[in-house]
Design a protein around this motif. Structure first.
Motif, PDB file in Angstrom:
ATOM      1  N   MET A   1      52.482   9.988  -5.244  1.00  0.00           N
ATOM      2  CA  MET A   1      52.808  10.873  -4.134  1.00  0.00           C
ATOM      3  C   MET A   1      54.325  10.905  -3.975  1.00  0.00           C
ATOM      4  SD  MET A   1      51.370  12.508  -1.297  1.00  0.00           S
ATOM      5  CE  MET A   1      49.786  11.752  -1.348  1.00  0.00           C
ATOM      6  N   ASN A   2      54.882  12.097  -3.876  1.00  0.00           N
ATOM      7  CA  ASN A   2      56.308  12.296  -3.658  1.00  0.00           C
ATOM      8  C   ASN A   2      56.548  12.678  -2.202  1.00  0.00           C
ATOM      9  OD1 ASN A   2      57.049  11.958  -6.403  1.00  0.00           O
ATOM     10  ND2 ASN A   2      56.366  14.042  -6.813  1.00  0.00           N
ATOM     11  N   VAL A   3      57.668  12.224  -1.664  1.00  0.00           N
ATOM     12  CA  VAL A   3      58.082  12.628  -0.326  1.00  0.00           C
ATOM     13  C   VAL A   3      59.358  13.438  -0.479  1.00  0.00           C
ATOM     14  CG1 VAL A   3      58.822  11.868   1.948  1.00  0.00           C
ATOM     15  CG2 VAL A   3      57.046  10.595   0.741  1.00  0.00           C
ATOM     16  N   LEU A   4      59.305  14.681  -0.019  1.00  0.00           N
ATOM     17  CA  LEU A   4      60.451  15.585  -0.083  1.00  0.00           C
ATOM     18  C   LEU A   4      60.975  15.780   1.331  1.00  0.00           C
ATOM     19  CD1 LEU A   4      58.765  18.269  -2.379  1.00  0.00           C
ATOM     20  CD2 LEU A   4      60.088  16.268  -3.087  1.00  0.00           C
ATOM     21  N   VAL A   5      62.296  15.727   1.485  1.00  0.00           N
ATOM     22  CA  VAL A   5      62.898  15.839   2.815  1.00  0.00           C
ATOM     23  C   VAL A   5      63.985  16.910   2.781  1.00  0.00           C
ATOM     24  CG1 VAL A   5      64.048  14.576   4.667  1.00  0.00           C
ATOM     25  CG2 VAL A   5      62.440  13.383   3.184  1.00  0.00           C
ATOM     26  N   PHE A   6      63.935  17.818   3.766  1.00  0.00           N
ATOM     27  CA  PHE A   6      64.838  18.962   3.794  1.00  0.00           C
ATOM     28  C   PHE A   6      65.477  19.131   5.167  1.00  0.00           C
ATOM     29  CE2 PHE A   6      61.392  19.788   0.863  1.00  0.00           C
ATOM     30  CZ  PHE A   6      62.048  20.216  -0.283  1.00  0.00           C
ATOM     31  N   ARG A   7      66.694  19.645   5.178  1.00  0.00           N
ATOM     32  CA  ARG A   7      67.376  20.100   6.395  1.00  0.00           C
ATOM     33  C   ARG A   7      67.009  21.579   6.532  1.00  0.00           C
ATOM     34  NH1 ARG A   7      72.465  19.046   4.991  1.00  0.00           N
ATOM     35  NH2 ARG A   7      72.470  17.085   6.126  1.00  0.00           N
ATOM     36  N   THR A   8      66.601  22.006   7.736  1.00  0.00           N
ATOM     37  CA  THR A   8      66.159  23.392   7.919  1.00  0.00           C
ATOM     38  C   THR A   8      66.712  23.971   9.222  1.00  0.00           C
ATOM     39  OG1 THR A   8      64.170  22.961   9.246  1.00  0.00           O
ATOM     40  CG2 THR A   8      63.938  22.759   6.840  1.00  0.00           C
ATOM     41  N   ASN A   9      66.354  25.214   9.464  1.00  0.00           N
ATOM     42  CA  ASN A   9      66.610  25.833  10.765  1.00  0.00           C
ATOM     43  C   ASN A   9      65.278  26.124  11.475  1.00  0.00           C
ATOM     44  OD1 ASN A   9      65.752  28.011   9.188  1.00  0.00           O
ATOM     45  ND2 ASN A   9      67.225  29.439  10.066  1.00  0.00           N
ATOM     46  N   ILE A  10      64.271  25.333  11.173  1.00  0.00           N
ATOM     47  CA  ILE A  10      62.958  25.460  11.813  1.00  0.00           C
ATOM     48  C   ILE A  10      63.050  24.732  13.158  1.00  0.00           C
ATOM     49  CG2 ILE A  10      60.489  24.984  11.615  1.00  0.00           C
ATOM     50  CD1 ILE A  10      60.923  24.878   8.539  1.00  0.00           C
ATOM     51  N   ASN A  11      63.436  25.478  14.196  1.00  0.00           N
ATOM     52  CA  ASN A  11      63.718  24.857  15.484  1.00  0.00           C
ATOM     53  C   ASN A  11      62.904  25.429  16.640  1.00  0.00           C
ATOM     54  OD1 ASN A  11      64.900  27.328  15.672  1.00  0.00           O
ATOM     55  ND2 ASN A  11      66.985  26.589  15.951  1.00  0.00           N
ATOM     56  N   SER A  12      61.814  26.119  16.309  1.00  0.00           N
ATOM     57  CA  SER A  12      60.957  26.685  17.351  1.00  0.00           C
ATOM     58  C   SER A  12      59.526  26.785  16.829  1.00  0.00           C
ATOM     59  CB  SER A  12      61.442  28.086  17.739  1.00  0.00           C
ATOM     60  OG  SER A  12      61.262  28.988  16.655  1.00  0.00           O
ATOM     61  N   ALA A  13      58.597  26.983  17.745  1.00  0.00           N
ATOM     62  CA  ALA A  13      57.192  27.121  17.355  1.00  0.00           C
ATOM     63  C   ALA A  13      56.996  28.337  16.445  1.00  0.00           C
ATOM     64  CB  ALA A  13      56.317  27.248  18.596  1.00  0.00           C
ATOM     65  N   GLN A  14      57.726  29.397  16.702  1.00  0.00           N
ATOM     66  CA  GLN A  14      57.618  30.598  15.868  1.00  0.00           C
ATOM     67  C   GLN A  14      58.050  30.301  14.433  1.00  0.00           C
ATOM     68  OE1 GLN A  14      59.940  33.948  17.187  1.00  0.00           O
ATOM     69  NE2 GLN A  14      59.286  35.237  15.492  1.00  0.00           N
ATOM     70  N   ARG A  15      59.134  29.563  14.271  1.00  0.00           N
ATOM     71  CA  ARG A  15      59.601  29.225  12.925  1.00  0.00           C
ATOM     72  C   ARG A  15      58.673  28.221  12.246  1.00  0.00           C
ATOM     73  NH1 ARG A  15      66.206  29.282  13.393  1.00  0.00           N
ATOM     74  NH2 ARG A  15      66.325  31.547  13.546  1.00  0.00           N
ATOM     75  N   VAL A  16      58.061  27.329  13.011  1.00  0.00           N
ATOM     76  CA  VAL A  16      57.061  26.421  12.429  1.00  0.00           C
ATOM     77  C   VAL A  16      55.906  27.247  11.871  1.00  0.00           C
ATOM     78  CG1 VAL A  16      55.354  24.618  12.926  1.00  0.00           C
ATOM     79  CG2 VAL A  16      57.669  24.427  13.846  1.00  0.00           C
ATOM     80  N   HIS A  17      55.494  28.254  12.617  1.00  0.00           N
ATOM     81  CA  HIS A  17      54.418  29.134  12.148  1.00  0.00           C
ATOM     82  C   HIS A  17      54.822  29.872  10.868  1.00  0.00           C
ATOM     83  CE1 HIS A  17      50.932  31.723  12.271  1.00  0.00           C
ATOM     84  NE2 HIS A  17      51.734  32.764  12.153  1.00  0.00           N
ATOM     85  N   GLN A  18      56.062  30.364  10.818  1.00  0.00           N
ATOM     86  CA  GLN A  18      56.558  31.031   9.608  1.00  0.00           C
ATOM     87  C   GLN A  18      56.494  30.071   8.421  1.00  0.00           C
ATOM     88  OE1 GLN A  18      60.358  32.443  11.656  1.00  0.00           O
ATOM     89  NE2 GLN A  18      60.241  33.790   9.863  1.00  0.00           N
ATOM     90  N   ALA A  19      56.935  28.845   8.638  1.00  0.00           N
ATOM     91  CA  ALA A  19      56.924  27.840   7.569  1.00  0.00           C
ATOM     92  C   ALA A  19      55.494  27.529   7.142  1.00  0.00           C
ATOM     93  CB  ALA A  19      57.629  26.570   8.030  1.00  0.00           C
ATOM     94  N   ALA A  20      54.596  27.379   8.105  1.00  0.00           N
ATOM     95  CA  ALA A  20      53.203  27.054   7.798  1.00  0.00           C
ATOM     96  C   ALA A  20      52.562  28.126   6.927  1.00  0.00           C
ATOM     97  CB  ALA A  20      52.409  26.877   9.091  1.00  0.00           C
TER      98      ALA A  20
END
Length: 70
Positions: A1-20
């Motif tokens: 299992m790999n763990v990937l970590v990223f810096r993003t601009n996902i800073n709201s529920a709407q952007r979490v939905h876009q990412a999902a």
């Protein structure tokens, strides 16, 4: 299992939905989360076969910023 970590601009529920909507299309992701409280809005992915470049590509297609957090 790999763990990937990223810096993003996902800073709201709407952007979490876009990412999902994008992340669900990538095969091999076991689990993912976004830390909305962190200043880097960290996206953490546990995956078997997903490459960092693939995650960055799908996030950018969704209009989201995403870069590997070193």
């Amino acid at each position: 299992m790999n763990v990937l970590v990223f810096r993003t601009n996902i800073n709201s529920a709407q952007r979490v939905h876009q990412a999902a909507c994008r992340l669900c299309k990538l095969k091999g992701i076991c689990r993912w989360s976004v830390d909305l409280e962190d200043c880097d809005c960290v996206l953490r992915i546990e995956a078997e076969t997903v490459a960092e470049v693939d995650v960055i590509r799908v996030m950018q297609k969704a209009g989201l910023k995403c870069e590997v957090l070193g």
